[in-house]
Scaffold this motif. Structure first.
Motif, short mmCIF file in Angstrom:
data_model
loop_
_atom_site.label_atom_id
_atom_site.label_comp_id
_atom_site.label_asym_id
_atom_site.label_seq_id
_atom_site.Cartn_x
_atom_site.Cartn_y
_atom_site.Cartn_z
N TRP A 48 3.80 -23.26 17.76
CA TRP A 48 4.57 -22.41 16.86
C TRP A 48 4.21 -22.66 15.40
CZ3 TRP A 48 6.65 -18.04 17.91
CH2 TRP A 48 7.12 -17.78 19.20
N ASP A 49 3.69 -23.81 15.05
CA ASP A 49 3.23 -24.05 13.69
C ASP A 49 2.04 -23.18 13.34
OD1 ASP A 49 5.16 -25.93 13.15
OD2 ASP A 49 3.93 -27.64 13.76
N ASP A 50 1.32 -22.68 14.35
CA ASP A 50 0.14 -21.85 14.11
C ASP A 50 0.50 -20.38 13.89
OD1 ASP A 50 -1.53 -24.10 14.62
OD2 ASP A 50 -1.31 -23.76 16.77
N VAL A 51 1.73 -20.00 14.19
CA VAL A 51 2.14 -18.59 14.11
C VAL A 51 2.82 -18.36 12.76
CG1 VAL A 51 3.53 -16.77 15.17
CG2 VAL A 51 2.43 -18.50 16.61
N TRP A 256 13.32 -7.44 27.39
CA TRP A 256 12.99 -8.74 26.80
C TRP A 256 13.11 -8.70 25.28
CZ3 TRP A 256 11.75 -12.72 30.12
CH2 TRP A 256 11.50 -12.36 31.45
N GLU A 257 13.98 -7.87 24.75
CA GLU A 257 14.05 -7.68 23.31
C GLU A 257 14.92 -8.76 22.65
OE1 GLU A 257 14.87 -5.37 25.52
OE2 GLU A 257 13.33 -3.80 25.35
N GLY A 258 14.35 -9.43 21.65
CA GLY A 258 15.06 -10.27 20.71
C GLY A 258 15.96 -11.35 21.27
N GLY A 259 15.49 -12.16 22.18
CA GLY A 259 16.32 -13.24 22.72
C GLY A 259 15.53 -14.53 22.86
N TRP A 260 16.19 -15.50 23.49
CA TRP A 260 15.53 -16.77 23.84
C TRP A 260 15.04 -16.69 25.28
CZ3 TRP A 260 14.22 -19.71 20.06
CH2 TRP A 260 15.06 -19.96 18.98
N LEU A 261 13.89 -17.28 25.53
CA LEU A 261 13.42 -17.43 26.90
C LEU A 261 14.06 -18.66 27.54
CD1 LEU A 261 9.60 -16.67 26.54
CD2 LEU A 261 11.34 -15.21 27.58
N THR A 262 14.41 -18.54 28.79
CA THR A 262 14.93 -19.67 29.54
C THR A 262 14.66 -19.43 31.01
OG1 THR A 262 16.86 -21.09 29.92
CG2 THR A 262 17.25 -18.72 29.87
N VAL A 302 17.88 -14.49 27.13
CA VAL A 302 19.30 -14.66 26.86
C VAL A 302 19.54 -14.47 25.38
CG1 VAL A 302 19.71 -16.20 28.81
CG2 VAL A 302 19.01 -17.17 26.62
N PRO A 303 20.71 -13.98 24.99
CA PRO A 303 21.00 -13.77 23.57
C PRO A 303 21.27 -15.09 22.86
CG PRO A 303 22.91 -13.21 24.90
CD PRO A 303 21.80 -13.52 25.87
N GLY A 304 21.46 -14.99 21.56
CA GLY A 304 21.77 -16.17 20.76
C GLY A 304 20.71 -16.54 19.76
N ARG A 305 19.58 -15.83 19.75
CA ARG A 305 18.52 -16.12 18.80
C ARG A 305 18.88 -15.59 17.42
NH1 ARG A 305 12.68 -13.35 19.38
NH2 ARG A 305 13.29 -12.20 17.50
N PRO A 306 18.58 -16.33 16.35
CA PRO A 306 18.82 -15.81 15.01
C PRO A 306 18.12 -14.46 14.80
CG PRO A 306 18.31 -18.14 14.90
CD PRO A 306 18.08 -17.72 16.32
N GLU A 307 18.74 -13.60 14.03
CA GLU A 307 18.19 -12.27 13.83
C GLU A 307 16.85 -12.31 13.10
OE1 GLU A 307 20.98 -9.74 11.94
OE2 GLU A 307 22.50 -9.91 13.53
N LYS A 308 16.73 -13.17 12.11
CA LYS A 308 15.50 -13.25 11.34
C LYS A 308 14.52 -14.20 12.02
CE LYS A 308 17.72 -12.28 6.90
NZ LYS A 308 17.96 -12.77 5.51
N LEU A 309 13.31 -13.73 12.24
CA LEU A 309 12.33 -14.53 12.98
C LEU A 309 11.99 -15.85 12.28
CD1 LEU A 309 10.57 -14.69 15.48
CD2 LEU A 309 8.75 -13.55 14.20
N VAL A 313 12.02 -19.19 14.51
CA VAL A 313 10.81 -19.96 14.80
C VAL A 313 10.99 -21.43 14.43
CG1 VAL A 313 8.41 -20.26 14.11
CG2 VAL A 313 9.25 -18.00 14.69
N THR A 314 11.88 -21.73 13.49
CA THR A 314 12.06 -23.13 13.10
C THR A 314 12.56 -23.98 14.26
OG1 THR A 314 14.30 -22.65 12.32
CG2 THR A 314 12.52 -22.53 10.70
N PHE A 315 13.30 -23.39 15.19
CA PHE A 315 13.85 -24.17 16.31
C PHE A 315 12.75 -24.66 17.26
CE2 PHE A 315 17.60 -21.91 14.83
CZ PHE A 315 18.58 -22.90 14.89
N PRO A 316 11.89 -23.78 17.81
CA PRO A 316 10.83 -24.31 18.68
C PRO A 316 9.82 -25.17 17.94
CG PRO A 316 10.54 -21.96 18.32
CD PRO A 316 11.89 -22.31 17.78
N ALA A 317 9.54 -24.86 16.67
CA ALA A 317 8.60 -25.69 15.91
C ALA A 317 9.19 -27.07 15.68
CB ALA A 317 8.27 -25.01 14.58
#
Length: 723
Positions: A48-51, A256-262, A302-309, A313-317
């Motif tokens: 994720w640091d590369d994106v 698969w719009e705008g969520g967390w993968l689990t 699943v929902p719960g991801r912050p609206e702004k990417l 992205v800071t969470f997985p990084a």
């Protein structure tokens, strides 16, 4: 007989009822087809640091639309090199490509003989010898090509994709070595396509950025040519060197719009495994999974991801940085802890022998400053693991020197905890330090479980998602600390009650502990719940004093077996994707694959026994107990005689950790974590009992003391109990 069986009946009713109530989850929605095509895009090494929005705009926009997560890329080999990652993708199981030499630095470039006899498909002549036959000798039962074998037609672009798309006999249905100028026809020819966009490797940020930008530019052509109603899975599906990391996972498509993968295999939002991608593709295409070949579970959004990417992205990084730092810091932490406890074990021996002599003659006792210092050090040693868990509240892994920062935070937390225990009013009582320390240990782990086990996730005293052993609930170290806290805490509290009430106290506290460990919403560890159940039953039987008679052992065994049977029955009635380790093992015994499961468990136990620093902690603790504390001069026997409920808790801990280690495949790791808390407290309690032994063996006024009478014994016993 009814009175004797009451404690065990309470154990069965309390634990079975509580676990049954929490183990039955709401029915899941019916699986429906969500895509007509699935395109799996592999970029080994991508993190994720590369994106970034400027450097990889196509990946960025894809992540904005779709669902994202951290991908753990475990395979059958360590490290997971690109060829292993591609092979694991196609197998839907932990697979590996046979290696001629060990990987000591970076992974070798992916080099596979891909032949094109007809110009349409391809053939991999080395697949049978290097992959299929090799994986038959491994313990996972992986079959390379199980994913393409489950669909009628598969397309592959690039050599890595050919490894994943090849059927078990080496045939690839449609193959191109590079992405065509117009890939639309190739991507729509089969319902499953795989694309190799190259590898992102190295530590130089500029080199990584260039490789990521090159893959991103090629991805733009794939996205422009993707078929309608298609699911695109982008995965950084391998490591590139010895440093295992978390990688990129993106799913974009209908639903698969705008969520967390689990996935059920991780049980935590934002985390998926490499082995989950194959069942995810088949689920999206509404194709049945091959029986007993896949070990992963379909991923969901699943929902719960912050609206702004950028915020999301800071969470997985951040998780990748923490997981990378955790491994080396944890090794140092437990190694140092084992050495410290070994030094304390050696230092406490002369103090015990001197205290023993003081109890029986006129030798000068141990000087108070020395005994006070040793007591404080023993308290600090026992609080080390709980302090390490609390230290993860501070993001130490974000600093330039994460190891030193963790050491500073952990030292501060440990100093505060030790000071609080030392100056608490209860410290002056014989059982005061033990009761406070084990209570702190149980509360720290219990509160963490009730708040999502975030302190254990990638924590130094927790578990690493890079190992793929656990992603949620209680880990091996946390379970060992919690078992010690629950059983010794129950014993310390029960000791304050009348003898007839002690079994009920142990049952209630033990039942709450098993509730937290066994619940799929909290501890999510059925094996740990079974082990703790056995410990609670034994502790209940011994809490009133006396020996572990055949009747007590039979009653405790019946209660433990009853709860285990109920729990296993509940587990097997749940959907296959939601079963815990106990349910999967019982199901494996039913379908004849239990031997493979036992083989994997045995190998895991041996690896843990040989490689874990917790093994040293367990051996140091066992040596101190057996060679020192349980000797006639060691003081622990006297402490057990004075406080039978403490002895009951200690025996229960031994039963629980040994059973949990055998069933869970963790070797002596569980025993080592328990010993890190229990053994220093056992030494401290033995020291205190010996130092006060003369208070009850020597009369204070010999000239006025009457002759001993049968009525005098209760008074002596009363004084001993007050100690």
């Amino acid at each position: 007989m009814i009175r004797r069986l009451t404690p065990y009946l309470l154990v069965v009713l309390t634990l079975a009822g509580g676990l049954a109530a929490l183990s039955i989850r709401p029915a899941t929605a019916e699986t429906r087809r969500s895509a007509d095509y699935v395109v799996v895009v592999g970029i080994p090494g991508l993190r994720w640091d590369d994106v970034t929005e400027q450097g990889t705009p196509n990946l960025w926009r894809l992540a904005e639309r779709g669902s994202i997560g951290s991908l753990s890329v475990r395979s059958a080999l360590k490290p997971t090199c690109p060829v292993d990652g591609w092979l694991t993708l196609g197998a839907g199981n932990y697979a590996g490509w046979r290696r001629s030499t060990a990987v000591t630095d970076g992974c070798p470039p992916l080099s596979v003989d891909v032949q094109r006899p007809d110009g349409i498909g391809a053939f991999l002549p080395d697949l049978d010898r290097q992959a299929v036959a090799y994986n038959e000798s491994l313990t996972w039962g992986a079959v390379p090509g199980a994913l393409p074998q489950s669909v009628r037609c598969t397309s592959a672009i690039g050599p890595g994709a050919a490894v994943a798309a090849a059927r078990p006999y080496g045939r690839v249905d449609n193959y191109e070595p590079e992405l065509p100028a117009n890939p639309g026809q190739l991507l729509s020819r089969c319902i499953l396509s795989m694309v190799d966009l190259g590898t992102v490797s190295g530590d130089d940020p500029a080199v990584r950025a260039t490789a990521a930008a090159r893959a991103d530019a090629t991805l733009a052509r794939v996205l422009a040519a993707r078929p309608d109603r298609s699911l695109v899975l982008v995965a950084g599906l391998a490591d590139t060197d010895q440093s295992s990391r978390l990688h990129v996972a993106i799913a974009d498509g209908p639903g698969w719009e705008g969520g967390w993968l689990t996935s059920p295999s991780t049980g935590r939002d934002g985390y998926v495994q490499l082995v989950d991608l194959a069942p995810t593709a088949l689920l999206a295409l509404n194709r049945p999974r091959p029986e007993r070949l896949f070990v992963g579970q379909p991923a969901t959004s699943v929902p719960g991801r912050p609206e702004k990417l950028p915020d999301a992205v800071t969470f997985p990084a951040d998780a990748d940085r923490e997981a990378g730092a955790q491994r080396s810091v944890a090794t140092w932490f437990f190694g140092i802890l084992a050495v410290v406890q070994l030094v304390l074990a050696v230092a406490v021996v002369p103090l015990l022998r001197r205290a023993r002599r003081h109890a029986g003659d006129d030798h000068e006792p141990v000087r108070k400053p020395i005994s006070d210092t040793v007591e404080v050090l023993l308290v600090a040693a026992a609080l080390a693991i709980p302090a390490a868990l609390v230290a993860d509240l501070v993001p130490w892994w974000r600093g330039g020197q994460p190891g030193w920062l963790f050491a500073a935070v952990m030292a501060f937390v440990l100093a505060v905890g030790t000071t609080v225990v030392r100056f608490a009013p209860a410290f002056r009582h014989t059982l005061g330090p033990l009761a406070m320390v084990v209570t702190v240990a149980a509360v720290v782990v219990g509160v963490d479980l009730m708040t999502g086990a975030r302190l254990q996730l990638n924590g130094v005293a927790g578990y690493s998602v890079l190992e793929d052993n656990r992603y949620a609930g209680v880990g091996t170290v946390g379970l060992g600390v919690f078992v010690t806290g629950v059983l010794l805490g129950a014993g310390a509290l029960a000791q304050r009650f009348a003898r007839s009430w002690r079994p009920l106290v142990v049952v209630l506290i033990g039942g709450l502990g098993i509730f937290l460990v066994g619940s799929p919403y909290l501890g999510a560890d059925p094996i740990g719940a079974v082990a703790l159940t056995a410990g609670v039953c034994i502790a209940t039987a011994l809490s009133t004093g006396g020996w572990l008679t055949l009747g007590r052992l039979a009653g405790a065994s019946v209660a433990g077996v009853a709860v285990t049977a109920v729990f296993a029955w509940i587990e097997t009635r749940r959907p296959e994707a939601e079963r815990g380790s106990l349910g999967r093992f019982v199901s494996a015994l039913g379908d004849g694959t239990g031997g493979t499961t036992l083989q994997r468990t045995s190998k895991a136990s041996f690896d843990a026994l040989a490689n874990s620093p917790l093994t040293l902690l367990a051996l140091v603790g066992a040596a101190l107990l057996w060679l020192v504390l349980l000797r006639h001069w060691g003081g622990l026997r006297r402490a057990y005689g004075l406080y039978p409920a403490i002895r009951a808790g200690a025996v229960g801990i031994g039963v629980a950790v040994l059973l949990g280690g055998v069933l869970g495949g963790t070797g002596l790791e569980l025993a080592g974590a328990a010993a890190a808390v229990a053994v220093p407290m056992a030494a401290l309690t033995a020291l205190r009992v010996l130092n006060h032994a003369s208070d009850f063996t020597r009369p204070t006024a010999p000239e006025t003391t009457p002759e001993a009478t049968p009525d005098a014994e209760p008074e002596v016993a009363k004084g001993v109990g007050a100690a």
